[in-house]
Design a protein around this motif. Structure first.
Motif, PDB file in Angstrom:
ATOM      1  N   CYS A   1       1.057  -0.867  -0.190  1.00  0.00           N
ATOM      2  CA  CYS A   1      -0.003   0.254   0.147  1.00  0.00           C
ATOM      3  C   CYS A   1       0.867   1.311  -0.366  1.00  0.00           C
ATOM      4  O   CYS A   1       1.855   1.733   1.169  1.00  0.00           O
ATOM      5  CB  CYS A   1      -0.860   0.008   1.318  1.00  0.00           C
TER       6      CYS A   1
ATOM      7  N   LYS B   1      -0.137   4.253   0.668  1.00  0.00           N
ATOM      8  CA  LYS B   1      -0.907   5.286   1.106  1.00  0.00           C
ATOM      9  C   LYS B   1      -0.244   5.393   2.579  1.00  0.00           C
ATOM     10  O   LYS B   1       0.491   4.322   2.529  1.00  0.00           O
ATOM     11  CB  LYS B   1      -2.547   5.166   1.500  1.00  0.00           C
TER      12      LYS B   1
ATOM     13  N   CYS C   1      -1.955   3.969  10.853  1.00  0.00           N
ATOM     14  CA  CYS C   1      -2.230   2.494   9.558  1.00  0.00           C
ATOM     15  C   CYS C   1      -1.022   1.258   9.867  1.00  0.00           C
ATOM     16  O   CYS C   1       0.320   2.073   9.146  1.00  0.00           O
ATOM     17  CB  CYS C   1      -2.876   2.403   8.812  1.00  0.00           C
TER      18      CYS C   1
ATOM     19  N   VAL D   1      -0.199  -1.020   7.747  1.00  0.00           N
ATOM     20  CA  VAL D   1       0.182  -1.916   6.797  1.00  0.00           C
ATOM     21  C   VAL D   1       0.842  -1.538   6.086  1.00  0.00           C
ATOM     22  O   VAL D   1       2.292  -2.639   4.940  1.00  0.00           O
ATOM     23  CB  VAL D   1      -1.422  -2.331   6.294  1.00  0.00           C
TER      24      VAL D   1
ATOM     25  N   HIS E   1     -10.695   2.926  -1.942  1.00  0.00           N
ATOM     26  CA  HIS E   1     -10.441   4.475  -0.681  1.00  0.00           C
ATOM     27  C   HIS E   1     -11.104   5.410  -1.675  1.00  0.00           C
ATOM     28  O   HIS E   1     -11.432   5.777  -2.796  1.00  0.00           O
ATOM     29  CB  HIS E   1      -8.391   4.628  -1.195  1.00  0.00           C
TER      30      HIS E   1
ATOM     31  N   ARG F   1      -5.966  10.854   5.392  1.00  0.00           N
ATOM     32  CA  ARG F   1      -7.113   9.926   4.185  1.00  0.00           C
ATOM     33  C   ARG F   1      -7.214  10.938   3.240  1.00  0.00           C
ATOM     34  O   ARG F   1      -7.384   9.695   1.678  1.00  0.00           O
ATOM     35  CB  ARG F   1      -8.125   9.821   4.920  1.00  0.00           C
TER      36      ARG F   1
HETATM   37 FE1  F3S Z   1      -3.170   1.426   3.095  1.00  0.00          FE
HETATM   38 FE2  F3S Z   1      -4.097   1.639   5.453  1.00  0.00          FE
HETATM   39 FE3  F3S Z   1      -4.921   4.010   4.764  1.00  0.00          FE
HETATM   40  S1  F3S Z   1      -4.249  -0.414   4.430  1.00  0.00           S
HETATM   41  S2  F3S Z   1      -5.212   3.088   2.260  1.00  0.00           S
HETATM   42  S3  F3S Z   1      -2.495   2.771   4.986  1.00  0.00           S
HETATM   43  S4  F3S Z   1      -6.150   2.258   5.783  1.00  0.00           S
END
Ligand code: F3S
Ligand code: SAH
Length: 433
Positions: A150, A152, A157, A159, A234, A273
């Motif tokens: 990802c 972003k 986050c 991730v 998104h 975001r």
């Molecule tokens: Fe990516 Fe986590 Fe935002 S997976 S879109 S950084 S919520």
């Protein structure tokens, strides 16, 4: 001798697919067979999630239980996002763990099982063109990755730190996977990525650049395929072209995940975001106009640092305006390596808990109100699950869980159903001949 594999999968749909990949590799290259009993397994794998703190804590107690019950000589491996995040510390805390395999490295499973105490957690590793062997949990639908990682940097986050930068899988490989699934009998595909409608920004080689809307068109041209679902898009990338394709392409299921996170523009900014409350409402409204029957699901975080009463009221306001059909709501959980981990304007845990309850109550009240709109409705259901009570269940195109009286010949078929009984989360109906 056949060896037995026990695998536990936590977290999101991407993890489900990663587990399928590992099962496929291990059965093809190492002749493993699946078992649902960890005590008889020769290899135990936990495919972990690290999005919130709680499951990470649970991991170590669970590992202890597996270690106690395992048969002599059995190996234990930790895979997935917590493996990426904690790496060798897992073996430090639980020395009986044989290997640690990060979420971006699952293609190495057949090798790592032979390397005791190995830790593979490289997040730059490119698996986007890896030709995995085939294994599908469900004969009725296929999960198909369209991107890994990802790009972003949402400030809450973890991730991007566990799955690395975003790389799109070439469109022709995806279409070939879809064809293969259809040949094997699936009529529904589930396209997966952390941020699917950002698809096509970066490929690992000089493949033809295709955006998500174009990918949807190409996938929908596969003969015999009837349904396309995808997760997660998104809200920022929900442009008109995408929403219009979503509306008019009959193979695309009319269910959209729109992860809101917060209804407050101030908090959305702190969360990085990239959209405002107004943009989100505008997109949801456009979607409802284009597709009146659409079902919209969302993710909401309460108690993000700095969330004031007013910010939180904005979240409730968006919930009231959009009337989400499904809400996944969470209390903010600080995660290592993220920007928000260092934010000091913490919301008291009891305030966050109270806000979470209100969000959940509001959602339930909305469901009680909107469920009546489905009374007597005619829907097309793809049947996937035989229940013990004489019912067969499946999902409508717009994601309603519907059950009818019937037997296994309904499985794998799409049927017209009239909804006769309503409840919050599932519906009962009758087949229309
Ligand atoms: Fe990516 Fe986590 Fe935002 S997976 S879109 S950084 S919520
Ligand atoms: N792009 C992925 C996001 C994965 S995380 C997807 O849309 O599926 C899934 C959800 O977990 C997020 O949408 C968010 O609502 C929630 N989440 C992520 N990090 C969190 C954190 N630190 N605390 C609480 N919830 C979080």
């Amino acid at each position: 001798m056949v060896k037995k594999l026990f695998i536990e999968t936590l977290g999101c749909a991407m993890n489900v697919r990663d587990s399928e990949h590992m099962i496929a590799e291990l059965s093809e290259k190492e002749a493993y067979e699946l078992t649902t009993n960890s005590d008889e397994a020769d290899l135990i794998i936990i495919n972990t999630c690290s999005v919130r703190e709680k499951p990470v804590h649970k991991l170590f107690s669970e590992l202890g239980v597996f270690n106690k019950g395992k048969k002599e000589g059995a190996k234990i491996g930790v895979a997935g996002c917590t493996a990426s995040h904690l790496g060798k510390d897992i073996i430090k805390r639980a020395p009986y763990v044989n290997f640690v395999l990060g979420a971006r490295n699952v293609s190495k499973i057949a090798t790592i099982i032979h390397q005791d105490k190995a830790v593979e957690t490289e997040i730059d590793y490119d698996e986007s063109q890896f030709a995995f062997k085939d294994f599908r949990t469900s004969p009725y639908k296929s999960y198909i990755n369209i991107s890994i990682g990802c790009d972003k940097q949402c400030s809450f986050c973890i991730v991007p730190h566990t799955r690395g930068d975003e790389i799109s899988i070439p469109a022709d490989l995806i279409v070939a996977e879809v064809r293969k699934s259809v040949e094997r009998g699936a009529v529904e595909v589930f396209l997966l990525g952390q941020n699917v409608n950002n698809y096509g920004r970066r490929f690992s080689n000089s493949d033809e650049k295709v955006n998500f809307t174009e990918l949807l068109r190409r996938v929908s041209e596969v003969d015999g395929l009837k349904r396309i679902r995808f997760t997660s898009p998104h809200p920022l990338h929900m442009d008109d072209e995408f929403l219009e394709e979503f509306a008019k392409n009959p193979k695309i299921c009319k269910t959209m995940h729109m992860p809101l996170q917060s209804g407050s523009t101030t908090l959305l900014k702190a969360m990085k975001r990239g959209y405002t409350k107004e943009w989100f409402l505008n997109r949801a409204q456009k979607l409802r106009e284009l597709v009146p029957d659409v079902s919209i699901s969302t993710d909401i975080i309460v108690g993000f640092p700095g969330e004031s009463e007013e910010d939180y009221q904005d979240t409730l306001d968006v919930m009231r305006q959009v009337e989400f059909e499904q809400v996944f709501s969470f209390k903010y959980s600080p995660r290592p390596m993220t920007e928000a981990e260092n934010f000091t304007n913490v919301v008291a845990p009891e305030v966050a808990s109270a806000r979470l309850s209100v969000v959940q109550d509001l959602h339930n009240a909305t469901l009680d109100e909107i469920k009546h709109r489905n009374q007597g409705k005619l829907v097309e259901v793809y049947f996937e699950e035989l229940r013990a009570d004489g019912f067969v269940a499946g999902r409508s195109d717009n994601n309603l869980l519907v059950k009818v009286k019937g037997s296994e010949e309904l499985l794998g078929t799409i049927q017209k159903v009239r909804i006769t009984k309503l409840s919050r989360l599932s519906f009962e109906g009758e087949l229309i001949e």
